[in-house]
Design a protein around this motif. Structure first.
Motif, PDB file in Angstrom:
ATOM      1  N   GLU A  70       0.842  -1.192   0.000  1.00  0.00           N
ATOM      2  CA  GLU A  70       0.000   0.000   0.000  1.00  0.00           C
ATOM      3  C   GLU A  70       0.881   1.247   0.000  1.00  0.00           C
ATOM      4  OE1 GLU A  70      -2.271  -0.202   3.585  1.00  0.00           O
ATOM      5  OE2 GLU A  70      -0.539   0.096   4.870  1.00  0.00           O
ATOM      6  N   ALA A  71       0.278   2.355  -0.370  1.00  0.00           N
ATOM      7  CA  ALA A  71       0.991   3.634  -0.295  1.00  0.00           C
ATOM      8  C   ALA A  71       1.215   3.966   1.183  1.00  0.00           C
ATOM      9  CB  ALA A  71       0.173   4.732  -0.964  1.00  0.00           C
ATOM     10  N   ALA A  72       2.302   4.664   1.449  1.00  0.00           N
ATOM     11  CA  ALA A  72       2.619   5.028   2.826  1.00  0.00           C
ATOM     12  C   ALA A  72       3.068   6.479   2.878  1.00  0.00           C
ATOM     13  CB  ALA A  72       3.722   4.117   3.364  1.00  0.00           C
ATOM     14  N   GLN A  73       2.747   7.145   3.966  1.00  0.00           N
ATOM     15  CA  GLN A  73       3.197   8.510   4.202  1.00  0.00           C
ATOM     16  C   GLN A  73       4.235   8.448   5.319  1.00  0.00           C
ATOM     17  OE1 GLN A  73       2.078  11.131   2.258  1.00  0.00           O
ATOM     18  NE2 GLN A  73       1.198   9.419   1.141  1.00  0.00           N
ATOM     19  N   LEU A  74       5.403   9.021   5.090  1.00  0.00           N
ATOM     20  CA  LEU A  74       6.507   8.944   6.040  1.00  0.00           C
ATOM     21  C   LEU A  74       6.786  10.329   6.623  1.00  0.00           C
ATOM     22  CD1 LEU A  74       8.701   6.808   3.656  1.00  0.00           C
ATOM     23  CD2 LEU A  74       7.291   5.966   5.523  1.00  0.00           C
ATOM     24  N   PRO A  75       6.300  10.594   7.838  1.00  0.00           N
ATOM     25  CA  PRO A  75       6.526  11.914   8.442  1.00  0.00           C
ATOM     26  C   PRO A  75       7.973  12.065   8.912  1.00  0.00           C
ATOM     27  CG  PRO A  75       5.282  10.506   9.931  1.00  0.00           C
ATOM     28  CD  PRO A  75       5.466   9.738   8.666  1.00  0.00           C
ATOM     29  N   MET A  76       8.575  13.177   8.579  1.00  0.00           N
ATOM     30  CA  MET A  76       9.941  13.487   8.968  1.00  0.00           C
ATOM     31  C   MET A  76       9.928  14.438  10.168  1.00  0.00           C
ATOM     32  SD  MET A  76      11.868  11.860   6.793  1.00  0.00           S
ATOM     33  CE  MET A  76      10.708  10.512   6.767  1.00  0.00           C
ATOM     34  N   PRO A  77      11.049  14.524  10.879  1.00  0.00           N
ATOM     35  CA  PRO A  77      11.099  15.377  12.077  1.00  0.00           C
ATOM     36  C   PRO A  77      10.742  16.841  11.836  1.00  0.00           C
ATOM     37  CG  PRO A  77      13.007  13.942  11.984  1.00  0.00           C
ATOM     38  CD  PRO A  77      12.282  13.780  10.684  1.00  0.00           C
ATOM     39  N   ASP A  78      10.975  17.332  10.610  1.00  0.00           N
ATOM     40  CA  ASP A  78      10.668  18.741  10.335  1.00  0.00           C
ATOM     41  C   ASP A  78       9.243  18.946   9.827  1.00  0.00           C
ATOM     42  OD1 ASP A  78      10.726  17.775   7.758  1.00  0.00           O
ATOM     43  OD2 ASP A  78      12.148  19.267   7.005  1.00  0.00           O
ATOM     44  N   SER A  79       8.398  17.929   9.969  1.00  0.00           N
ATOM     45  CA  SER A  79       6.989  17.935   9.551  1.00  0.00           C
ATOM     46  C   SER A  79       6.782  17.710   8.065  1.00  0.00           C
ATOM     47  CB  SER A  79       6.268  19.220   9.980  1.00  0.00           C
ATOM     48  OG  SER A  79       6.334  19.346  11.383  1.00  0.00           O
ATOM     49  N   THR A  80       7.843  17.559   7.300  1.00  0.00           N
ATOM     50  CA  THR A  80       7.704  17.187   5.900  1.00  0.00           C
ATOM     51  C   THR A  80       7.182  15.754   5.854  1.00  0.00           C
ATOM     52  OG1 THR A  80       9.546  18.584   5.246  1.00  0.00           O
ATOM     53  CG2 THR A  80       8.951  16.819   3.723  1.00  0.00           C
ATOM     54  N   VAL A  81       6.299  15.477   4.923  1.00  0.00           N
ATOM     55  CA  VAL A  81       5.787  14.116   4.763  1.00  0.00           C
ATOM     56  C   VAL A  81       6.229  13.613   3.394  1.00  0.00           C
ATOM     57  CG1 VAL A  81       3.730  12.665   4.659  1.00  0.00           C
ATOM     58  CG2 VAL A  81       3.817  14.591   6.262  1.00  0.00           C
ATOM     59  N   LEU A  82       6.954  12.514   3.394  1.00  0.00           N
ATOM     60  CA  LEU A  82       7.425  11.914   2.150  1.00  0.00           C
ATOM     61  C   LEU A  82       6.490  10.792   1.734  1.00  0.00           C
ATOM     62  CD1 LEU A  82      11.241  11.590   2.908  1.00  0.00           C
ATOM     63  CD2 LEU A  82      10.044  13.470   1.777  1.00  0.00           C
ATOM     64  N   ALA A  83       6.232  10.712   0.437  1.00  0.00           N
ATOM     65  CA  ALA A  83       5.418   9.613  -0.079  1.00  0.00           C
ATOM     66  C   ALA A  83       6.288   8.368  -0.161  1.00  0.00           C
ATOM     67  CB  ALA A  83       4.876   9.975  -1.456  1.00  0.00           C
ATOM     68  N   GLY A  84       5.737   7.252   0.234  1.00  0.00           N
ATOM     69  CA  GLY A  84       6.472   5.998   0.179  1.00  0.00           C
ATOM     70  C   GLY A  84       5.555   4.865  -0.208  1.00  0.00           C
ATOM     71  N   VAL A  85       6.092   3.672  -0.195  1.00  0.00           N
ATOM     72  CA  VAL A  85       5.321   2.478  -0.513  1.00  0.00           C
ATOM     73  C   VAL A  85       5.693   1.401   0.494  1.00  0.00           C
ATOM     74  CG1 VAL A  85       4.872   0.698  -2.250  1.00  0.00           C
ATOM     75  CG2 VAL A  85       5.311   3.040  -2.977  1.00  0.00           C
ATOM     76  N   ALA A  86       4.696   0.849   1.175  1.00  0.00           N
ATOM     77  CA  ALA A  86       4.946  -0.300   2.048  1.00  0.00           C
ATOM     78  C   ALA A  86       5.083  -1.520   1.146  1.00  0.00           C
ATOM     79  CB  ALA A  86       3.796  -0.477   3.029  1.00  0.00           C
ATOM     80  N   MET A  87       6.113  -2.314   1.410  1.00  0.00           N
ATOM     81  CA  MET A  87       6.366  -3.490   0.571  1.00  0.00           C
ATOM     82  C   MET A  87       6.610  -4.691   1.471  1.00  0.00           C
ATOM     83  SD  MET A  87       8.626  -1.869  -2.491  1.00  0.00           S
ATOM     84  CE  MET A  87       7.847  -2.852  -3.766  1.00  0.00           C
ATOM     85  N   GLU A  88       6.457  -5.875   0.897  1.00  0.00           N
ATOM     86  CA  GLU A  88       6.718  -7.097   1.648  1.00  0.00           C
ATOM     87  C   GLU A  88       7.340  -8.145   0.737  1.00  0.00           C
ATOM     88  OE1 GLU A  88       2.946  -8.379   3.156  1.00  0.00           O
ATOM     89  OE2 GLU A  88       2.294  -9.194   1.243  1.00  0.00           O
ATOM     90  N   ARG A  89       8.011  -9.093   1.372  1.00  0.00           N
ATOM     91  CA  ARG A  89       8.605 -10.213   0.651  1.00  0.00           C
ATOM     92  C   ARG A  89       8.567 -11.416   1.579  1.00  0.00           C
ATOM     93  NH1 ARG A  89      14.847 -10.491  -1.224  1.00  0.00           N
ATOM     94  NH2 ARG A  89      15.091 -11.561   0.729  1.00  0.00           N
ATOM     95  N   PRO A  90       8.106 -12.541   1.082  1.00  0.00           N
ATOM     96  CA  PRO A  90       8.040 -13.717   1.938  1.00  0.00           C
ATOM     97  C   PRO A  90       9.442 -14.201   2.315  1.00  0.00           C
ATOM     98  CG  PRO A  90       7.268 -14.235  -0.287  1.00  0.00           C
ATOM     99  CD  PRO A  90       7.585 -12.785  -0.250  1.00  0.00           C
ATOM    100  N   ILE A  91       9.557 -14.733   3.502  1.00  0.00           N
ATOM    101  CA  ILE A  91      10.804 -15.324   3.950  1.00  0.00           C
ATOM    102  C   ILE A  91      10.863 -16.752   3.448  1.00  0.00           C
ATOM    103  CG2 ILE A  91      12.139 -16.071   5.970  1.00  0.00           C
ATOM    104  CD1 ILE A  91      10.822 -13.737   7.483  1.00  0.00           C
ATOM    105  N   GLU A  92      11.949 -17.090   2.779  1.00  0.00           N
ATOM    106  CA  GLU A  92      12.108 -18.443   2.251  1.00  0.00           C
ATOM    107  C   GLU A  92      12.834 -19.286   3.297  1.00  0.00           C
ATOM    108  OE1 GLU A  92      14.077 -18.242  -1.510  1.00  0.00           O
ATOM    109  OE2 GLU A  92      12.691 -16.723  -2.255  1.00  0.00           O
ATOM    110  N   GLU A  93      12.146 -20.280   3.797  1.00  0.00           N
ATOM    111  CA  GLU A  93      12.765 -21.170   4.781  1.00  0.00           C
ATOM    112  C   GLU A  93      13.412 -22.348   4.070  1.00  0.00           C
ATOM    113  OE1 GLU A  93      10.436 -22.186   8.174  1.00  0.00           O
ATOM    114  OE2 GLU A  93       9.291 -20.335   8.032  1.00  0.00           O
ATOM    115  N   THR A  94      14.590 -22.689   4.513  1.00  0.00           N
ATOM    116  CA  THR A  94      15.265 -23.858   3.962  1.00  0.00           C
ATOM    117  C   THR A  94      15.400 -24.906   5.054  1.00  0.00           C
ATOM    118  OG1 THR A  94      17.426 -22.914   4.459  1.00  0.00           O
ATOM    119  CG2 THR A  94      16.554 -22.513   2.250  1.00  0.00           C
ATOM    120  N   ALA A  95      15.256 -26.136   4.663  1.00  0.00           N
ATOM    121  CA  ALA A  95      15.308 -27.224   5.657  1.00  0.00           C
ATOM    122  C   ALA A  95      16.735 -27.619   5.955  1.00  0.00           C
ATOM    123  CB  ALA A  95      14.536 -28.425   5.147  1.00  0.00           C
TER     124      ALA A  95
END
Length: 95
Positions: A70-95
């Motif tokens: 999803e889209a994400a808003q990243l607030p910075m200490p100076d009140s600027t808000v940067l546009a971002g993207v939340a991302m994910e990746r599955p963890i590959e388990e090996t036996a």
């Protein structure tokens, strides 16, 4: 002088690379030998301008197996808000 947080632009490349190099030369000797430190200062501090050019890094992240959540808003200490993207990746388990 008060620091201002902003998005990097291509012209920032040399300054960012020099800060990274100085950081490696300062920190690495506590954990690595001299040869490894010099090598790191040369190789891992070379700025890839594609990381600046592609905005939030979505193409690089997708190429590394991440998917957009999803889209994400990243607030910075100076009140600027940067546009971002939340991302994910599955963890590959090996036996």
């Amino acid at each position: 002088m008060e620091a201002v947080l902003r998005l990097a632009v291509r012209a920032d490349g040399p300054a960012v690379a020099e800060l990274a190099r100085a950081s490696v030369l300062e920190v690495f000797p506590a954990y690595r030998d001299a040869v490894q430190t010099v090598s790191a200062a040369e190789h891992i501090t070379t700025l890839d301008t594609a990381l600046i050019d592609d905005g939030p890094g979505v193409p690089l992240s997708k190429a590394s197996g991440f998917t957009e959540v999803e889209a994400a808003q990243l607030p910075m200490p100076d009140s600027t808000v940067l546009a971002g993207v939340a991302m994910e990746r599955p963890i590959e388990e090996t036996a």
